[in-house]
Design an enzyme around this catalytic site. Structure first.
Site, PDB file in Angstrom:
ATOM      1  N   ASP A 139       0.067 -12.267   6.297  1.00 60.60           N
ATOM      2  CA  ASP A 139      -1.454 -12.459   5.869  1.00 60.60           C
ATOM      3  C   ASP A 139      -2.571 -12.992   6.632  1.00 60.60           C
ATOM      4  O   ASP A 139      -2.241 -14.325   6.838  1.00 60.60           O
ATOM      5  CB  ASP A 139      -1.520 -13.059   4.388  1.00 60.60           C
ATOM      6  CG  ASP A 139      -2.582 -12.608   3.497  1.00 60.60           C
ATOM      7  OD1 ASP A 139      -2.724 -11.809   2.759  1.00 60.60           O
ATOM      8  OD2 ASP A 139      -3.854 -13.093   3.927  1.00 60.60           O
ATOM      9  N   ALA A 140      -3.663 -12.305   7.192  1.00 59.19           N
ATOM     10  CA  ALA A 140      -4.417 -12.769   8.000  1.00 59.19           C
ATOM     11  C   ALA A 140      -5.184 -14.158   7.901  1.00 59.19           C
ATOM     12  O   ALA A 140      -5.016 -15.057   8.817  1.00 59.19           O
ATOM     13  CB  ALA A 140      -5.397 -11.584   8.647  1.00 59.19           C
ATOM     14  N   ASP A 199      -0.632  -8.192  11.293  1.00 59.53           N
ATOM     15  CA  ASP A 199      -0.767  -6.889  10.113  1.00 59.53           C
ATOM     16  C   ASP A 199       0.319  -7.365   9.083  1.00 59.53           C
ATOM     17  O   ASP A 199       1.416  -7.829   8.856  1.00 59.53           O
ATOM     18  CB  ASP A 199      -0.303  -5.531  10.726  1.00 59.53           C
ATOM     19  CG  ASP A 199      -0.913  -4.621   9.998  1.00 59.53           C
ATOM     20  OD1 ASP A 199      -1.874  -3.800  10.342  1.00 59.53           O
ATOM     21  OD2 ASP A 199      -0.282  -4.318   8.565  1.00 59.53           O
ATOM     22  N   HIS A 205     -10.979   4.275  18.672  1.00 60.01           N
ATOM     23  CA  HIS A 205     -10.416   3.084  19.298  1.00 60.01           C
ATOM     24  C   HIS A 205     -10.987   2.618  20.457  1.00 60.01           C
ATOM     25  O   HIS A 205     -11.055   1.662  21.042  1.00 60.01           O
ATOM     26  CB  HIS A 205      -8.760   3.418  19.182  1.00 60.01           C
ATOM     27  CG  HIS A 205      -8.313   3.329  17.995  1.00 60.01           C
ATOM     28  ND1 HIS A 205      -8.050   4.783  17.173  1.00 60.01           N
ATOM     29  CD2 HIS A 205      -7.930   2.340  17.027  1.00 60.01           C
ATOM     30  CE1 HIS A 205      -7.244   4.352  16.208  1.00 60.01           C
ATOM     31  NE2 HIS A 205      -7.637   2.784  16.015  1.00 60.01           N
ATOM     32  N   ASP A 262      -9.435  -4.944  12.880  1.00 58.61           N
ATOM     33  CA  ASP A 262      -9.377  -3.333  12.560  1.00 58.61           C
ATOM     34  C   ASP A 262      -8.925  -3.447  11.169  1.00 58.61           C
ATOM     35  O   ASP A 262      -7.699  -2.897  11.146  1.00 58.61           O
ATOM     36  CB  ASP A 262      -8.462  -2.571  13.741  1.00 58.61           C
ATOM     37  CG  ASP A 262      -8.676  -1.279  13.495  1.00 58.61           C
ATOM     38  OD1 ASP A 262      -9.529  -0.744  12.683  1.00 58.61           O
ATOM     39  OD2 ASP A 262      -7.619  -0.416  13.955  1.00 58.61           O
ATOM     40  N   ASP A 265      -1.522   0.408  13.295  1.00 56.76           N
ATOM     41  CA  ASP A 265      -0.953   1.730  13.779  1.00 56.76           C
ATOM     42  C   ASP A 265      -0.878   1.592  15.372  1.00 56.76           C
ATOM     43  O   ASP A 265      -0.604   2.531  15.966  1.00 56.76           O
ATOM     44  CB  ASP A 265      -1.881   2.816  13.528  1.00 56.76           C
ATOM     45  CG  ASP A 265      -3.469   2.241  13.852  1.00 56.76           C
ATOM     46  OD1 ASP A 265      -3.602   1.526  14.784  1.00 56.76           O
ATOM     47  OD2 ASP A 265      -4.413   2.778  13.202  1.00 56.76           O
ATOM     48  N   GLN A 298       0.826  -1.311  -0.085  1.00 54.41           N
ATOM     49  CA  GLN A 298       0.222   0.063  -0.070  1.00 54.41           C
ATOM     50  C   GLN A 298       0.934   1.454   0.154  1.00 54.41           C
ATOM     51  O   GLN A 298       1.917   1.314   0.068  1.00 54.41           O
ATOM     52  CB  GLN A 298      -0.948   0.060   1.260  1.00 54.41           C
ATOM     53  CG  GLN A 298      -0.109  -0.333   2.392  1.00 54.41           C
ATOM     54  CD  GLN A 298      -1.322  -0.808   3.579  1.00 54.41           C
ATOM     55  OE1 GLN A 298      -2.136  -0.810   3.365  1.00 54.41           O
ATOM     56  NE2 GLN A 298      -0.679  -1.014   4.691  1.00 54.41           N
TER      57      GLN A 298
END
Lengths: 539, 503
Positions: B342-343, B308, B264, B364, B288, B234
Site C-alpha cells: 500500500d503506497a 503497486d 505514457h 500513475d 501495467d 479490484q
C-alpha cells in the site's frame, strides 16, 4: 356478474401464492443465521456490587504507600502521570478491572484495535490549557502557525468522511437530518444552529465564555446558569423549536454525549454540546476531533506509559478511614480473594461519586445519577457499504435508539481494509437508569447480539454472513447525567470541595462525562495531594 | 379442472412476459441501445407467439398431454434462456442469431399454450365466458410480471436466477396439471420423469446461478472480454475489439492499446528528460508496466522501484504474452524492482527508515473517485513525498481531465503547491480518455527538456511547450486543498464527472 367466474379474492390468492413461491425462492438464498461467537465483558459488576452488601474477607496484611490512587480511569491515570512527572514515585494506583482505562478502555484483535467507550477528543479549547499541554507532550499538537493556531498531527484528525446519517433508506453526509426535510424544518434547523453559534460566541460579565470546556471555566452569569434549571426539551419548546426532526436530532446529541434523553438533560448541558467546542486548528476544520483506531485507549496507554509498574489491577477498595497521619484503605484482591490494608499519607479518590460515598461515609452522592451504556464491538469480514454517502467514521441511523457505529479502521491509511471492527453504541436511556441497569444485567450475549445485529443487518443487508464476532460490554454507571439542577447545583458544588488527606477526582465532578473533565480533575487532585504532602513536611 | 387451468393461465402469462423482459434486458446489457433491443425483442417475441398460435391447429390428439409437454419445454428453454445467452455471449460468432433464435423459440412455445388451453376448456365453459376468463387471467399475469420484474426480480434475484425461477414455475404447472389429469395422459411415467428431470435441472441452475454470472463477464464492456479476474483489491478485466486491447479496473478504463503511448509518453518524459541524469526512479501505481517501459528508455536510470497495491496486476503484466509485448517486457528488466504494498504505508515506512532518495517519482494512480484512493492525492501524501525526493528531483502526477474535471485537476495542482512544491501543470490529448492532465512538481523552477530519447511517437520538443499552455476553458481555478480530514477533491471529482455525459 355470475357466481362462477373467479372472485377477486381467488385472483388475489393466486397472486399471493405466486408471491409466496417467489419469497420461498428468495429465502433459499439466505443461509440460516449462524450462532455468532462473542461474550459479555464489562465493569466488574459482581465485585462492584459487593460494596453494597459488604461481607469482605478480613484484612490479613498491611502495606504502605505515599499516595494511594483509587481508580484507574482517565482521572486516576492523569493523577498518576502527574505524580510521576513531578518525580513523586511513591504511589500506587488500585484498579478494580483487569486493566486501567475506565470509560476509555479499548480492545484489540487480529483485525484492528477498537474502542470500548470514549473514542475521540474535540480540538482543545482556549480554556483547556492542561489538555492542550498534554496534546503537545503526546505529539497530538505538533506546533503552532503564525496566527497562533495549533497544528495537529494530520493522521490523528478524524479522516473524511467524518459522519453520515441513515435516513429514508439512504446515507446522507453529516448528522443533521436534511434528506427529505421540508423547507420549514430546514429553516428551523438553521435558526437553531444560529442560536447555538450565538451561545458559542457569548461571554458573561466576568469575561468568561458562556459555555466552556472545562465546565467550571464557564461564566457564572445567572442568566446562563438559569438554563440549568429546565430540560433541553422544555427550553426548545419555549423557544419555538418544535420540529420533530430537530427534537430527534437534539435528543440524539444528548444521548450521545450524556447517555440521557433530551427530556431529562438540562438545557445548559444540551446547549453546551453545541456551543462549547470552541477549539480551532491551523490544519483542520472547527468540527474536527482527534481520534485513533482504539479511540481514547490510545490516550490511556500514553498516560499509563511511565507509571505502569505502579498500577495494580483486580483491586477493589471497600473502606477508607481517615486519621491524623493519613488514610487506611481496605482493599480486596479479587484474584486472590484476600483483603489487605494500605496505609498512605494521602489518597486520590478517582472513582465516581456513588462509589466514593460507599468508601468514605462522610461523602454523599445525593443528586449524582449515572446513565448505563451497552457497547458492542462487531468484527466483520468486509466493510459496510450503503447507498448515498460513502462509509464514514461515525455512522448514525436516524430515529434509532442505538447511536450508530464507529469504524475502527477508518483512520487506516491503507486503500482497502477487507475486514473491520465496528463499535456500536447504545445509551440505555429508554428506562430510568436503575431499571435499565437491571434489564441490562439480565440480558445474555445472544440477546445483546440480536439487538445490535438486527439494526446492523437491516441497514446493511450486504453484511449478512460476514459477521465474525460480536462482543458486548455493559457499563452500568457509564456517564454522569447532567439532569436539570445538577451542573450548577449544590450537590456538585459541595462535592468539589476536597478535604485532606482525601482528594476526589472524576469527570462526574465536572458534571459531564468527557475526557477533558476527567483529565483536569485528576491533575488537580494530584497537585493538591502534592501540595498537602509538602505542607505536612514543612509543618 | 377449469379453475386449475385458469390458474395455470395466470402462471403461464406471468412466465411468458418475464422471459420476454429478461431477453430484452439482457440484450440491452450485452448489446447496448436499449430502445432498439426492447423493440426488436418484443416484436420478435410477439410474432413468434403468432407463429405458435397458428401452428397449434396441427395439434389434434390428446391436447392435455401436449399441453403438459409444451409447458415442460417452455420451462426448460425459457428458464435456461438467460443463462445460455450469458454464457454463449463470448463464444458465438453472431450473438444476435442466437438471441433471436432463443426468443423465437420461447415465443412460439408460449404462443401454442393459450390456443391449446382454449380448446381444452371449450367443452367446459360457454364461449363468451371462456375467452373472457382466459384473457382476463392472461392480462393479469402480464401486469403481475411487469411489476414484479423491475421491483423484485432484477434487484433481488438478477436475470439468471429469475429466469430459472420462472422456468421452475412453468414446469411445476406442468406437473400439477399432470397429477390432476393423470387418467387422460398416456405414458404417465415418462411425462412425470420429464417433469422431475426438468425441475432438477432448473433448480440446479437457480442454485448455481451466481457461478454462471461470474463465468460470463459482460456488463458494460465495449469489446469482448478476454480476461477477467477479481483480486482482493479490484476487478481486472481485459477486453479486445480488433486491435484495441483495453484494461478496465472496477469497470473504469485504464488504457487502450491504440493510444496509451500518448498517455505514457506525456506522463514520463517531460519530467525524466528534464533531469540531468535520473538514477533512481520510483513509480507509484502503474502496475501495467507501461510507464516503466518509457522510463527504461533512459540509460542513466539504474533502478526503478514500482509500488503497486495489487500483485494480481503486476503478475498479469509480467506473464501474459499480449501484455508483456505491450509493455516491452518491462518487468523482466533487471533494473526493475516490484513492491506490492500500500503506497501510503510504504511511504511512511520508507521515510522512517531514511532509505536512499529518488531522483524522479512517477505517480500513475486511478482517478480520485473515492475516499480510499483520495488519501493518495492528499496534502499529507505529497508532504511525505518530499522526504523521499532527492535534491534537484521532481515528481509527476496523473491528474484526471482538466477539461471534464477542471476543479479536480486544479485541486491536485493546488494541493501539491500547498505541500511546498513548484507545480508545472500540463495536458495532452489521449483519444480514449479525452484531454488529459498531469501535474509536475519540483522544488525549484522547472526547466522543460531540450531533448527527448529516441523513438517517441507522440512527444516532440516543439510540441511540449504547447502542452503547458491551457486554453481559457481549462485555465486555473481556485480550489480547496485535499486533506485527509476534508477530501474536497472527491466531491469535485464526483460532481464534475457525473455531469459529463460524453465520457
Amino acid at each position: 356478474m355470475a357466481r362462477k367466474p373467479p372472485t377477486r379474492r381467488q385472483v388475489m390468492a393466486v397472486g399471493a401464492a405466486g408471491g409466496a413461491l417467489l419469497a420461498a425462492g428468495a429465502l433459499t438464498l439466505e443461509r440460516a443465521p449462524d450462532v455468532v461467537p462473542g461474550r459479555i465483558l464489562g465493569a466488574d459488576a459482581a465485585h462492584g456490587h459487593r460494596l453494597r452488601g459488604g461481607g469482605f474477607p478480613p484484612v490479613t496484611a498491611e502495606r504502605t504507600t505515599g499516595v494511594a490512587i483509587i481508580g484507574g480511569g482517565i482521572a486516576g491515570l492523569a493523577a498518576a502521570r502527574h505524580l510521576t512527572q513531578r518525580g513523586f514515585t511513591d504511589f500506587t494506583l488500585f484498579e478494580l478491572e483487569s486493566e486501567a482505562g475506565g470509560n476509555a478502555v479499548s480492545g484489540r484483535n487480529d483485525v484492528s484495535a477498537y474502542p470500548w467507550g470514549a473514542h475521540y477528543v474535540p480540538l482543545a479549547t482556549e480554556e483547556s490549557t492542561e489538555v492542550r499541554r498534554l496534546f503537545e507532550e503526546l505529539g497530538i499538537i505538533t506546533g503552532y502557525d503564525a496566527a497562533g493556531l495549533p497544528i495537529y498531527d494530520e493522521f490523528m484528525i478524524s479522516a473524511a468522511p467524518q459522519e453520515r446519517l441513515f435516513l429514508h433508506g439512504r446515507w446522507q453526509d453529516g448528522l443533521v437530518p436534511l434528506l427529505g426535510g421540508s423547507g420549514a424544518e430546514r429553516a428551523e434547523f438553521a435558526r437553531f444552529h444560529e442560536r447555538m453559534e450565538d451561545f458559542g460566541a457569548r461571554r458573561g460579565a466576568d469575561g468568561r465564555r458562556a459555555f466552556a470546556i472545562p465546565v467550571d471555566a464557564s461564566s457564572a452569569d445567572a442568566h446562563f446558569r438559569a438554563l440549568d434549571r429546565e430540560t433541553m426539551k422544555d427550553w426548545m419548546n419555549r423557544e419555538g423549536f418544535t420540529a420533530d426532526r430537530l427534537h430527534r436530532h437534539v435528543d440524539y446529541c444528548c444521548r450521545d454525549d450524556y447517555g440521557t434523553s433530551h427530556e431529562a438533560t438540562s438545557a445548559w448541558a444540551g446547549i453546551h454540546y453545541f456551543a462549547a467546542r470552541s477549539g480551532r486548528a491551523a490544519n483542520a476544520g472547527p468540527d474536527a476531533v482527534v481520534t485513533w483506531p482504539e479511540g481514547n485507549g490510545w490516550l490511556v496507554q500514553r498516560l499509563a506509559r511511565d507509571c505502569e509498574t505502579r498500577i495494580e489491577t483486580g483491586m477493589l477498595a471497600f473502606r477508607i478511614e481517615e486519621g491524623p497521619r493519613g488514610v487506611a484503605i481496605d482493599i480486596l484482591d479479587t484474584i486472590k480473594g484476600t483483603s489487605f490494608r494500605v496505609r498512605a499519607r494521602a489518597a486520590v479518590l478517582a472513582v465516581p461519586r456513588f462509589i466514593a460515598s460507599r468508601l468514605l461515609p462522610r461523602l454523599d452522592a445525593d443528586g449524582f445519577t449515572y446513565a448505563p451504556w451497552a457497547v458492542a464491538n462487531i468484527t466483520l469480514g468486509r466493510v459496510p457499504e450503503g447507498r448515498g454517502q460513502a462509509l464514514a467514521w461515525d455512522n448514525v441511523v436516524f430515529g434509532s435508539r442505538l447511536l450508530g457505529y464507529v469504524v475502527a479502521t477508518h483512520q487506516d491509511l491503507r486503500m482497502i481494509a477487507g475486514r473491520t471492527v465496528l463499535t456500536y453504541y447504545w445509551p440505555l436511556s429508554h428506562l430510568p437508569p436503575a431499571e435499565a441497569r437491571q434489564e441490562a444485567l439480565s440480558r445474555d450475549i445472544a440477546g445483546w447480539q440480536a439487538i445490535f445485529l438486527e439494526e446492523l443487518l437491516r441497514i446493511h443487508p450486504e453484511l449478512e454472513g460476514t459477521v465474525e464476532r460480536v462482543d458486548v460490554r455493559v457499563f452500568g454507571h457509564a456517564m454522569i447525567r447532567p439532569v436539570p439542577g445538577f451542573i450548577w447545583g449544590e450537590a456538585r458544588r459541595r462535592a468539589l470541595l476536597s478535604r485532606p488527606p482525601v482528594f476526589a477526582a472524576h469527570s462526574d465532578l465536572g458534571g459531564m462525562s468527557i475526557f477533558e473533565e476527567a483529565y483536569v480533575s485528576g491533575l488537580g487532585a494530584a497537585r493538591k495531594a502534592l501540595d498537602y504532602l509538602a505542607g505536612m513536611r514543612e509543618g | 379442472m377449469a379453475p386449475l387451468l385458469l390458474a395455470s393461465v395466470f402462471v403461464i402469462a406471468t412466465c411468458g412476459l418475464v422471459y420476454e423482459l429478461i431477453a430484452g434486458t439482457l440484450a440491452s446489457y450485452l448489446l447496448g441501445d436499449s430502445v432498439t433491443q426492447f423493440s426488436t425483442i418484443i416484436g420478435c417475441y410477439l410474432f413468434a407467439m403468432g407463429v405458435g398460435s397458428w401452428a397449434s391447429r396441427y395439434v389434434t390428439r390428446n391436447l392435455i398431454a401436449f399441453f403438459v409437454r409444451v409447458e415442460i419445454l417452455v420451462g426448460l428453454v425459457g428458464g435456461a434462456s438467460a443463462a445460455v445467452l450469458f454464457l454463449m455471449f463470448e463464444h458465438v460468432g453472431s450473438f444476435r442469431v442466437l438471441l433471436y433464435a432463443v426468443v423465437g423459440l420461447v415465443g412460439m412455445l408460449v404462443g401454442v399454450e393459450i390456443p391449446i388451453l382454449l380448446r381444452i376448456l371449450k367443452d367446459e365453459l360457454e364461449f363468451k365466458d371462456l375467452v373472457s376468463r382466459v384473457f382476463t387471467f392472461d392480462y393479469i399475469g402480464a401486469l403481475f410480471a411487469s411489476i414484479l420484474f423491475p421491483l423484485v426480480l432484477v434487484p433481488y434475484l438478477g436475470l439468471v436466477r429469475s429466469s430459472f425461477l420462472f422456468g421452475t414455475l412453468n414446469v411445476l404447472v406442468a406437473g400439477w396439471v399432470l397429477i390432476m389429469v393423470r387418467r387422460h395422459v398416456p405414458a404417465l411415467r415418462l411425462h412425470m420423469g420429464a417433469v422431475l428431470a426438468s425441475l432438477a435441472l432448473l433448480i440446479g441452475g437457480f442454485i448455481g446461478a451466481e457461478r454462471i454470472t461470474a463465468l460470463a463477464e459482460t456488463s458494460s464492456y465495449a469489446g469482448t472480454v478476454i480476461f477477467a479476474e477479481s483480486s482482493p483489491y479490484q476487478r481486472i478485466v481485459l477486453t479486445r475489439r480488433n486491435e484495441d486491447l483495453r484494461l478496465h479496473l472496477n469497470g473504469n478504463l485504464q488504457f487502450s492499446s491504440l493510444d496509451e503511448y500518448r498517455y505514457h509518453e506525456a506522463l514520463v518524459h517531460p519530467l525524466l528528460a528534464s533531469l540531468a541524469a535520473p538514477r533512481r526512479v520510483l513509480v507509484i501505481g502503474g502496475g501495467d508496466g507501461l510507464a516503466i517501459r518509457e522510463i527504461l528508455k533512459y540509460p542513466a536510470v539504474e533502478s526503478i522501484t514500482l509500488v503497486d497495491l495489487d500483485p494480481a496486476m503486476t503478475r498479469l503484466f509480467s506473464t501474459n504474452p499480449m501484455l508483456v509485448s505491450l509493455n516491452g517486457g518491462a518487468f523482466a528488466s533487471p533494473r526493475v524492482t516490484v513492491v506490492n504494498a500500500d503506497a501510503f504505508l510504504w511511504l511512511r515506512d520508507r521515510t522512517e527508515r531514511q532509505a536512499p532518495r529518488f531522483d524522479a517519482i512517477v505517480i500513475d494512480l486511478p482517478d480520485p473517485s473515492n475516499f480510499s484512493i483520495g488519501k493518495l492525492y492528499s496534502l499529507s501524501f505529497y508532504r511525505l513525498l518530499d522526504s523521499i525526493l532527492a535534491e534537484g528531483g521532481g515528481f509527476v502526477v496523473q491528474s484526471t481531465s482538466p477539461l471534464v474535471a477542471r476543479k479536480s485537476f486544479w485541486c491536485v495542482n493546488n494541493t501539491i503547491g500547498a505541500a511546498g512544491f513548484v507545480t508545472s501543470p500540463y495536458h495532452a490529448y489521449v483519444p480514449s480518455f479525452g484531454d488529459w492532465g498531469y501535474v509536475l512538481a519540483t522544488r525549484g523552477s522547472y526547466r522543460p527538456p531540450v531533448e527527448y530519447p529516441e523513438g517517441l511517437r507522440f512527444l516532440t520538443i516543439a510540441g511540449t511547450a504547447e502542452m503547458f499552455r491551457f486554453p481559457p476553458d481549462m485555465a486555473r481555478v481556485e480550489t480547496g486543498i485535499q486533506r485527509l480530514d476534508d477530501q474536497v477533491l472527491i466531491h469535485y471529482f464526483d460532481d464534475e464527472w457525473s455531469s459529463y455525459l460524453v465520457y
